[in-house]
Scaffold this active site. Structure first.
Site, PDB file in Angstrom:
ATOM      1  N   TYR A 140       0.824  -1.218   0.000  1.00 37.89           N
ATOM      2  CA  TYR A 140       0.000   0.000   0.000  1.00 37.89           C
ATOM      3  C   TYR A 140       0.860   1.270   0.000  1.00 37.89           C
ATOM      4  O   TYR A 140       0.378   2.351  -0.298  1.00 37.89           O
ATOM      5  CB  TYR A 140      -0.942   0.023   1.213  1.00 37.89           C
ATOM      6  CG  TYR A 140      -2.078  -0.979   1.140  1.00 37.89           C
ATOM      7  CD1 TYR A 140      -2.207  -1.851   0.061  1.00 37.89           C
ATOM      8  CD2 TYR A 140      -3.027  -1.061   2.144  1.00 37.89           C
ATOM      9  CE1 TYR A 140      -3.226  -2.769  -0.006  1.00 37.89           C
ATOM     10  CE2 TYR A 140      -4.064  -1.985   2.083  1.00 37.89           C
ATOM     11  CZ  TYR A 140      -4.149  -2.837   1.007  1.00 37.89           C
ATOM     12  OH  TYR A 140      -5.173  -3.757   0.939  1.00 37.89           O
ATOM     13  N   LYS A 191       3.235 -15.406   1.774  1.00 41.52           N
ATOM     14  CA  LYS A 191       3.194 -16.127   0.498  1.00 41.52           C
ATOM     15  C   LYS A 191       4.657 -16.363   0.118  1.00 41.52           C
ATOM     16  O   LYS A 191       5.142 -15.959  -0.959  1.00 41.52           O
ATOM     17  CB  LYS A 191       2.437 -15.265  -0.531  1.00 41.52           C
ATOM     18  CG  LYS A 191       2.134 -15.955  -1.835  1.00 41.52           C
ATOM     19  CD  LYS A 191       1.016 -16.984  -1.728  1.00 41.52           C
ATOM     20  CE  LYS A 191       0.835 -17.689  -3.057  1.00 41.52           C
ATOM     21  NZ  LYS A 191       0.020 -18.887  -2.992  1.00 41.52           N
ATOM     22  N   ASP A 247      -5.590  -6.891   5.517  1.00 47.36           N
ATOM     23  CA  ASP A 247      -6.779  -6.140   5.102  1.00 47.36           C
ATOM     24  C   ASP A 247      -7.879  -7.121   4.683  1.00 47.36           C
ATOM     25  O   ASP A 247      -9.028  -7.044   5.119  1.00 47.36           O
ATOM     26  CB  ASP A 247      -6.379  -5.239   3.917  1.00 47.36           C
ATOM     27  CG  ASP A 247      -7.454  -4.229   3.582  1.00 47.36           C
ATOM     28  OD1 ASP A 247      -8.476  -4.185   4.292  1.00 47.36           O
ATOM     29  OD2 ASP A 247      -7.278  -3.490   2.597  1.00 47.36           O
ATOM     30  N   ASP A 251     -11.300  -8.761   7.198  1.00 50.99           N
ATOM     31  CA  ASP A 251     -12.701  -8.622   6.773  1.00 50.99           C
ATOM     32  C   ASP A 251     -13.363  -9.993   6.675  1.00 50.99           C
ATOM     33  O   ASP A 251     -14.515 -10.173   7.065  1.00 50.99           O
ATOM     34  CB  ASP A 251     -12.798  -7.923   5.410  1.00 50.99           C
ATOM     35  CG  ASP A 251     -12.983  -6.423   5.566  1.00 50.99           C
ATOM     36  OD1 ASP A 251     -12.581  -5.896   6.632  1.00 50.99           O
ATOM     37  OD2 ASP A 251     -13.531  -5.781   4.652  1.00 50.99           O
TER      38      ASP A 251
END
Ligand code: NAD
Length: 363
Positions: A140, A191, A247, A251
């Site tokens: 980000y 990952k 993020d 959620d």
């Protein structure tokens, strides 16, 4: 002395923080803990008064405090404003200026609210996890980023996933410290099989874990984690992960509990933190005494636990919220109409927690 900043913000932010502060003051007074609460305007309220969503004065209050209690910002009234003047900029500005690099989002399923989850009861029952998301780094914020023209007339969009050892160490340390107050299990999600930056992530987290011999560390790839969160959410305790993965996974995990009005959050820089419900200012129900204040009340419990190490007081609040739910009190967002439930407004819900707390503390 606890130095607290209170930024209620807009819409239901004002209603829900009022209830949370009522609960907090009661507990602090009862335990003879000295505190100071300084209020400031943020978001649309600040724009209306000063022409910007976050003033230097408000920022100073935040910087001078040990912890910030934040309601919510935003509303239809301010939507036409240019982006840099919109209420939401206050939130981003505070996160940036206070360097709040660790975002904590618990996902807990209350037995008596289990029907609110879209997942099967036998799968979500007993879920109680905490996601620790890196908040100020990763893809980000990484450079270079942008969209460029290519010679053939098409375009190229690109972002950079970058993490340094220091960034990973500080977020890992937060996760391990927190796990010591929970079930002493940390799962690091990456990952690493494909992305070098997250291979570094995995190695640095493993190094940090050497200072926490009591904590069991495991690793999981993010694709598998997203599957396991739905398949067996009860298997998770503390999850630590990157900005982007956190993020998305937080959620996803929040759906285990079903209602946005129940979910607290913390954003930390070491012990200093900003505590807020995950929901927004809910203009559709603002000013109608309909908002669920429990997410904000639970955020205050997180503040006591993570900024002030007052775990007992945090436990009292969390237990009281659980009892209020057990006793059938429901704001409209969690009301199913079932027999025995009591439909209440924001202030009555706050009062119900307060009276539970009084019982709990006096037992
Ligand atoms: P929202 O979270 O405000 O509301 C989404 C839905 O959930 C609405 O139907 C609302 O009534 C309901 N809801 C939210 N909190 C509730 C509560 N405590 N009790 C009961 N019901 C609740 O999201 P939105 O509608 O997308 O955004 C509204 C405004 O809030 C926008 O201006 C947005 O930018 C802002 N926002 C702010 C924050 C923040 O301050 N942290 C976060 C998200 C959105």
């Amino acid at each position: 002395m606890m130095k607290l900043a209170l930024f209620a913000g807009d819409g239901i932010g004002i209603e829900v923080t009022k209830e949370a502060v009522k609960v907090l003051k009661y507990l602090l007074d009862l335990n003879s803990i000295n505190y100071e609460i300084e209020e400031g305007l943020v978001g649309g309220a600040s724009y209306d008064a000063y022409g910007k969503p976050l003033t230097d004065e408000t920022l100073k209050i935040a910087k001078d405090s040990d912890a910030v209690i934040f309601g919510a910002v935003g509303g239809t009234k301010w939507e036409p404003l240019p982006i840099e003047l919109r209420p939401e900029k206050a939130l981003l500005g505070l996160r940036y200026e206070l360097d709040l690099y660790a975002n904590l989002r618990p996902a807990k399923v209350y037995d008596d609210l289990i029907d609110a989850s879209p997942l099967k009861k036998n799968i979500v029952g007993g879920t109680d996890m905490l996601i620790v998301r890196e908040l100020t780094g990763g893809i980000y914020f990484g450079q270079p980023r942008g969209v460029e023209d290519l010679p053939d007339g098409s375009k190229k969009g690109f972002n950079t996933l970058v993490y340094t050892t220091k960034e990973i160490e500080r977020i890992a340390k937060i996760a391990f410290d927190i796990s010591m107050k929970r079930r002493k299990k940390v799962l690091s999600v990456d990952k690493a099989n494909v992305l070098e930056s997250t291979e570094l992530w995995r190695n640095v987290v493993a190094n940090v874990s050497k200072s926490y011999p009591e904590v069991e560390l495991s690793n999981m790839y993010v694709d598998n984690c997203s599957m396991q969160l739905i398949k067996q959410p009860t298997s998770f305790d503390v999850i630590v992960t990157t900005n982007l993965f956190g993020d998305i996974l937080s959620d996803e995990a929040s759906m285990a509990s079903g209602s946005i009005g129940m979910l607290p959050s913390a954003s930390l820089n070491g012990k200093k933190g900003m505590y807020e419900p995950i929901h927004g200012s809910a203009p559709d129900i603002a000013g109608q005494n309909k908002a669920n204040p429990l997410a904000t009340i639970l955020s205050v419990a997180m503040m006591l636990r993570y900024s002030f190490d007052e775990d007992n007081l945090a436990d009292y609040i969390e237990k009281s919220v659980e009892n209020v739910i057990k006793n059938g009190y429901r704001t409209p967002d969690i009301y199913s109409g079932a027999a025995g439930l009591k439909l209440v407004g924001t202030s009555q819900m706050g009062e119900a927690v307060l009276s539970e707390l009084k019982n709990a503390v006096h037992v």
